[in-house]
Design a protein around this motif. Structure first.
Motif, PDB file in Angstrom:
ATOM      1  N   ALA A 167      -2.961 -15.605  -4.171  1.00 36.49           N
ATOM      2  CA  ALA A 167      -1.327 -14.872  -4.626  1.00 36.49           C
ATOM      3  C   ALA A 167      -0.590 -15.220  -3.407  1.00 36.49           C
ATOM      4  O   ALA A 167      -0.722 -15.398  -2.319  1.00 36.49           O
ATOM      5  CB  ALA A 167      -1.423 -13.440  -5.062  1.00 36.49           C
ATOM      6  N   TYR A 169       2.964 -13.581  -1.354  1.00 40.09           N
ATOM      7  CA  TYR A 169       3.608 -12.495  -1.625  1.00 40.09           C
ATOM      8  C   TYR A 169       5.114 -12.720  -1.098  1.00 40.09           C
ATOM      9  O   TYR A 169       5.548 -13.717  -0.257  1.00 40.09           O
ATOM     10  CB  TYR A 169       3.259 -11.559  -0.224  1.00 40.09           C
ATOM     11  N   ARG A 170       6.207 -12.132  -1.794  1.00 38.06           N
ATOM     12  CA  ARG A 170       7.622 -12.147  -1.489  1.00 38.06           C
ATOM     13  C   ARG A 170       8.137 -10.817  -1.240  1.00 38.06           C
ATOM     14  O   ARG A 170       8.187 -10.012  -2.381  1.00 38.06           O
ATOM     15  CB  ARG A 170       8.260 -12.750  -2.793  1.00 38.06           C
ATOM     16  N   SER A 172      10.987  -7.774  -0.624  1.00 35.14           N
ATOM     17  CA  SER A 172      12.382  -7.638  -1.185  1.00 35.14           C
ATOM     18  C   SER A 172      13.170  -6.635  -0.227  1.00 35.14           C
ATOM     19  O   SER A 172      14.254  -6.861  -0.167  1.00 35.14           O
ATOM     20  CB  SER A 172      12.074  -6.749  -2.740  1.00 35.14           C
ATOM     21  N   SER A 192       6.593  -8.483  -4.241  1.00 29.05           N
ATOM     22  CA  SER A 192       6.041  -8.898  -5.419  1.00 29.05           C
ATOM     23  C   SER A 192       4.971  -9.799  -4.934  1.00 29.05           C
ATOM     24  O   SER A 192       5.166 -10.475  -4.108  1.00 29.05           O
ATOM     25  CB  SER A 192       6.604  -9.169  -6.564  1.00 29.05           C
ATOM     26  N   TRP A 193       3.781  -9.827  -5.627  1.00 26.32           N
ATOM     27  CA  TRP A 193       2.807 -10.905  -5.410  1.00 26.32           C
ATOM     28  C   TRP A 193       3.003 -11.918  -6.688  1.00 26.32           C
ATOM     29  O   TRP A 193       3.031 -11.286  -7.816  1.00 26.32           O
ATOM     30  CB  TRP A 193       1.301 -10.385  -5.500  1.00 26.32           C
ATOM     31  N   THR A 194       3.023 -12.810  -6.500  1.00 29.75           N
ATOM     32  CA  THR A 194       2.914 -14.138  -7.588  1.00 29.75           C
ATOM     33  C   THR A 194       1.587 -14.995  -7.648  1.00 29.75           C
ATOM     34  O   THR A 194       1.288 -15.507  -6.728  1.00 29.75           O
ATOM     35  CB  THR A 194       4.020 -15.086  -7.414  1.00 29.75           C
ATOM     36  N   THR A 199       2.468 -15.238 -12.966  1.00 26.75           N
ATOM     37  CA  THR A 199       2.774 -13.562 -13.274  1.00 26.75           C
ATOM     38  C   THR A 199       2.958 -12.974 -11.841  1.00 26.75           C
ATOM     39  O   THR A 199       2.439 -13.173 -10.827  1.00 26.75           O
ATOM     40  CB  THR A 199       1.337 -12.937 -13.699  1.00 26.75           C
ATOM     41  N   ASP A 200       4.190 -12.293 -11.875  1.00 21.49           N
ATOM     42  CA  ASP A 200       4.527 -11.369 -10.754  1.00 21.49           C
ATOM     43  C   ASP A 200       3.943  -9.894 -10.962  1.00 21.49           C
ATOM     44  O   ASP A 200       3.980  -9.370 -12.216  1.00 21.49           O
ATOM     45  CB  ASP A 200       6.098 -11.283 -10.565  1.00 21.49           C
ATOM     46  N   GLN A 201       3.640  -9.345  -9.950  1.00 21.16           N
ATOM     47  CA  GLN A 201       3.393  -8.036 -10.040  1.00 21.16           C
ATOM     48  C   GLN A 201       3.856  -7.314  -8.707  1.00 21.16           C
ATOM     49  O   GLN A 201       3.669  -7.771  -7.602  1.00 21.16           O
ATOM     50  CB  GLN A 201       1.577  -7.744  -9.929  1.00 21.16           C
TER      51      GLN A 201
END
Length: 255
Positions: A167, A169-170, A172, A192-194, A199-201
């Motif tokens: 994944a 990580y972004r 925020s 969030s992890w993509t 899919t983002d979580q």
């Protein structure tokens, strides 16, 4: 912290509360469950981890064998209650004979030790006791300050930090949690992890630096309940976009 005493006490409280509740009463914090489902859940959790520890489980194959050996859910409430008591006793017996550093499988890849299980079961028993009280329509009884603070630690470092694999990580925003009744603060980066599928979580990680854009203040018990999506009254102040990112993390719940 006497984790064995906490697991024992919280599990017994859960059992006593649920024994007096309506069996079909809905658990408001886990709405797919009723009172008996909640009792079964703690039973199977304690049985499973007692077996992980007793069998020296290290691999996925070991876990598969344990899952295959899981006892069926008893139909009679008395039998279910007895199995819960036996399962909790078996877990505590294994924890008493093992050291935190002893290797054992866990679902949290960074920590494959008995210590992870001991910590996780401390907070899981506590929060499910809260679930039981809410299911029975009772006021939530006190959580010891050191347990509540540990539950916040565990939310930040484990429960919110579990990414898909692999994944990206972004980040925020940076937020700060402040325990109004203790000298404790948590600096947390939310984002969030993509996954490769796109899919983002929402997720969060412990922050080592940064100016908080949002501050969450409450007594430490309320912070713990709020972080674990069990209620809790908190004050949230700061930038609206950062607050929205934080609320996405909390609303996403526990994995």
């Amino acid at each position: 912290m006497d984790r064995a005493a906490i697991i024992r006490t919280e599990s017994e409280r859960l059992a006593v509360v649920l024994a007096a509740a309506e069996p079909e009463a809905t658990c408001p914090t886990c709405p797919d469950w009723n009172a008996l489902d909640l009792l079964w859940h703690l039973t199977e959790v304690h049985w499973f981890w007692s077996q992980v520890l007793a069998r020296d489980a290290r691999t996925g194959a070991d876990i598969g064998a344990i899952e295959e050996a899981k006892p069926p859910r008893p139909a009679a409430v008395a039998e279910l209650s007895a199995l819960r008591e036996d399962s909790t006793g078996a877990l505590l017996s294994q924890l008493a004979r093992l050291e935190d550093a002893d290797p054992r499988w866990s679902w949290w890849e960074p920590d494959q030790t008995v210590g992870f299980t001991r910590r996780m079961q401390t907070y899981e028993a506590t929060m499910h006791r809260v679930d039981a009280e809410l299911t029975a329509g009772l006021a939530v009884s006190a959580i010891a300050p050191e347990v509540a603070a540990g539950a916040v630690d565990h939310a930040v470092d484990v429960m919110w930090g579990w990414p898909p694999d692999p994944a990206r990580y972004r980040p925020s925003a940076v937020v700060e949690f402040v325990a109004a009744d203790l000298d404790r603060r948590w600096l947390v980066e939310v984002g969030s992890w993509t996954a490769p599928t796109g899919t983002d979580q929402p997720r969060a990680v412990r922050a080592s630096a940064g100016q908080p854009e949002v501050t969450v203040t409450a007594p430490v018990q309320d912070l713990a309940l709020w972080a674990w999506t069990r209620g809790g009254s908190v004050s949230v102040t700061g930038e609206s976009s950062a607050e929205a990112a934080l609320r996405e993390v909390v609303a996403n719940g526990m994995p």
